[in-house]
Design a protein around this motif. Sequence first.
Motif, short mmCIF file in Angstrom:
data_model
loop_
_atom_site.label_atom_id
_atom_site.label_comp_id
_atom_site.label_asym_id
_atom_site.label_seq_id
_atom_site.Cartn_x
_atom_site.Cartn_y
_atom_site.Cartn_z
N PRO A 50 0.76 -1.40 0.26
CA PRO A 50 -0.15 -0.05 0.10
C PRO A 50 0.75 1.93 0.24
O PRO A 50 2.35 1.37 0.18
N LEU A 51 -0.23 2.15 -0.29
CA LEU A 51 1.03 3.53 -0.53
C LEU A 51 1.77 3.62 0.49
O LEU A 51 2.94 4.00 0.60
N ALA A 52 0.79 3.67 2.20
CA ALA A 52 1.62 3.85 3.38
C ALA A 52 0.69 3.17 3.99
O ALA A 52 0.17 2.01 4.14
N ASP A 53 1.67 3.34 5.35
CA ASP A 53 1.34 2.18 6.52
C ASP A 53 0.00 3.10 6.95
O ASP A 53 -0.47 1.74 7.65
N THR A 54 -0.26 4.44 7.41
CA THR A 54 -1.43 4.70 8.03
C THR A 54 -1.98 6.04 6.49
O THR A 54 -1.02 6.15 5.12
N ARG A 55 -3.17 6.58 6.66
CA ARG A 55 -3.54 7.20 5.79
C ARG A 55 -3.11 8.45 5.87
O ARG A 55 -3.26 9.69 4.61
N GLU A 56 -2.56 9.42 6.87
CA GLU A 56 -1.92 10.12 7.44
C GLU A 56 -0.98 10.45 6.46
O GLU A 56 -0.60 11.64 6.59
N HIS A 57 0.04 9.16 7.33
CA HIS A 57 1.51 10.05 5.76
C HIS A 57 0.57 9.45 4.49
O HIS A 57 1.65 10.40 4.02
N GLY A 58 0.16 9.18 4.09
CA GLY A 58 0.01 8.53 2.42
C GLY A 58 -0.57 10.53 1.79
O GLY A 58 0.10 10.34 1.09
N ALA A 59 -1.13 10.95 3.03
CA ALA A 59 -1.85 12.46 2.65
C ALA A 59 -1.00 13.47 2.97
O ALA A 59 -0.63 13.51 1.27
N GLU A 60 0.59 12.77 3.97
CA GLU A 60 1.55 14.19 3.56
C GLU A 60 1.92 13.66 2.32
O GLU A 60 2.32 14.68 2.06
N MET A 61 2.99 12.10 2.12
CA MET A 61 3.44 12.27 1.02
C MET A 61 2.12 12.67 -0.52
O MET A 61 2.71 13.61 -1.37
N VAL A 62 0.94 12.35 -0.87
CA VAL A 62 0.79 13.29 -2.09
C VAL A 62 0.92 14.38 -1.83
O VAL A 62 1.24 15.62 -2.35
N GLU A 63 0.72 15.49 -0.43
CA GLU A 63 1.08 16.88 -0.95
C GLU A 63 2.25 17.32 -1.01
O GLU A 63 2.31 18.58 -1.20
N ARG A 64 3.15 16.32 -0.56
CA ARG A 64 4.59 16.70 -0.93
C ARG A 64 4.81 16.96 -2.55
O ARG A 64 5.51 17.65 -2.68
N ALA A 65 4.42 16.23 -2.87
CA ALA A 65 4.30 15.38 -4.76
C ALA A 65 3.90 16.25 -4.63
O ALA A 65 4.44 16.92 -5.68
N ARG A 66 2.50 17.31 -4.75
CA ARG A 66 2.11 17.96 -5.44
C ARG A 66 2.90 19.51 -5.26
O ARG A 66 2.92 20.10 -6.00
N ALA A 67 2.93 19.63 -4.27
CA ALA A 67 4.03 21.10 -3.52
C ALA A 67 4.67 20.83 -4.57
O ALA A 67 5.29 21.88 -4.99
N GLY A 68 5.88 20.09 -5.12
CA GLY A 68 7.15 19.55 -5.36
C GLY A 68 6.75 19.58 -7.29
O GLY A 68 8.16 19.71 -7.83
N GLY A 69 5.83 19.97 -7.36
CA GLY A 69 5.26 19.16 -8.89
C GLY A 69 6.28 18.45 -9.68
O GLY A 69 6.42 18.32 -10.46
N LEU A 70 6.05 16.99 -8.53
CA LEU A 70 6.30 15.79 -8.75
C LEU A 70 4.97 14.69 -9.27
O LEU A 70 4.17 14.49 -8.45
N VAL A 71 5.96 13.82 -9.70
CA VAL A 71 5.19 12.29 -9.33
C VAL A 71 5.29 11.78 -8.42
O VAL A 71 6.64 11.41 -8.46
N LEU A 72 4.31 11.11 -7.77
CA LEU A 72 3.75 10.21 -7.14
C LEU A 72 3.06 9.22 -7.38
O LEU A 72 2.17 9.24 -7.19
N MET A 73 3.55 8.13 -7.67
CA MET A 73 3.14 6.99 -8.28
C MET A 73 2.81 5.66 -7.92
O MET A 73 3.71 4.97 -6.86
N ALA A 74 1.50 4.97 -7.12
CA ALA A 74 1.81 4.27 -6.44
C ALA A 74 2.01 2.55 -7.49
O ALA A 74 1.35 2.76 -8.43
N ASP A 75 2.51 1.59 -7.38
CA ASP A 75 2.57 0.60 -8.55
C ASP A 75 1.20 -0.35 -7.86
O ASP A 75 1.44 -1.74 -7.40
N HIS A 76 0.07 0.05 -8.18
CA HIS A 76 -0.76 -1.25 -8.24
C HIS A 76 -0.58 -1.70 -9.76
O HIS A 76 -1.62 -1.42 -10.62
N THR A 77 -0.10 -2.75 -9.25
CA THR A 77 0.43 -3.70 -10.43
C THR A 77 -0.54 -4.41 -11.05
O THR A 77 -0.73 -4.19 -12.16
N TYR A 78 -1.68 -4.71 -10.56
CA TYR A 78 -2.47 -5.48 -11.59
C TYR A 78 -3.21 -4.66 -12.49
O TYR A 78 -4.24 -5.09 -13.08
N CYS A 79 -3.69 -3.22 -11.92
CA CYS A 79 -4.23 -2.78 -12.93
C CYS A 79 -3.34 -2.02 -14.01
O CYS A 79 -3.93 -1.54 -15.32
#
Length: 353
Positions: free
Chosen positions: A98-127
């Motif tokens: 999973p993206l992170a071990d908690t939703r709070e941690h995942g939200a911080e990761m998403v915000e940090r990527a957005r602020a930096g203009g960077l791609v944050l991709m989840a390896d949802h391989t089955y998709c």
Amino acid sequence: MTDRLNVAVVGAGYWGPNLARNFRASTDWNLATICDLDGSRAQRVADSLGGVPTSTSLEQVLADPAIDAVAIATPARTHHPIVLAALDAGKHVMVEKPLADTREHGAEMVERARAGGLVLMADHTYCYTPAVMKIRELIADGSLGDILFIDSVRINLGLIQPDVDVFWDLAPHDLSILDFILPGGIDVPVVAAQGADPLATGKACVGYLTLPLSGGAIAHVHVNWLSPTKIRQMVIGGTRRTLVWDDLNPQQRLSVYDRGVDLELQSKETADSRAANISYRLGDTWSPALPEREALSNVAAELASAIREGRDARTSGESGLRVLSVLEAAGASLADGGAPQTIQTAIHAGGTA
């Protein structure tokens, strides 16, 4: 843009070697290094690929200006600090589920990527399997009609994990697929979860998730570590056709049935379903042709495309966060005897996921 991008794979345990092999074979990527705290383990993976630089220092890898992206294949509890360090170093990031071990941690990761203009991709391989990509296409083009129900089963006599229950171990696959194939993703308000621990392991080993979908539809996910038979199957019923995906049947992974229930309303003015004539449609069955391509090669290509085009990946950090949101709400439901729980959607007070 034709130059290859440089990627570092962080983690050489179970999943890292698969990522490294696909990045090595990709025309989009140069596998710049394999990083693991266990240097000998990293070296074994490197040797299996014909020789790749290795490192035991994440700091050195992130300090290398030539590295464009890092692919993280480490335990979920480590994702948060590693991803934040990589984003702070200006690297694009792909991280396994999973993206992170908690939703709070995942939200911080998403915000940090957005602020930096960077791609944050989840390896949802089955998709990125040809079957799931075809399912997404068939739903998008209306071949199935409006979705009425989705039943997903992922059961096996599997390894009981020491740190997570069966929901966190197996359900991310099914939830990420639902988020990928449904227009708008998993846009659901609540989830109910029932689980059982018949072996007294201290965590749910058998579980059921129920999610109401828009338009009165419903999705149901069954996950199980204790089944002597292995089943990976999803049934998607629509107003026009029903699709069955049997992941363990390589000869016919997808079957589309022109069968279902038709409601012919007697009164169009009132549109009262109680006054409807019910008829059953029994038509042909067909199996779409699927290309033979490893899902992880599609994952590597999608990461490169997202970086080059300056867009979100199809399985973005937001997608991973939606999956985490369902899992955390499911945990609350489990603790509350299966009562439906609201799924949190806001990243923080001023934004939404």
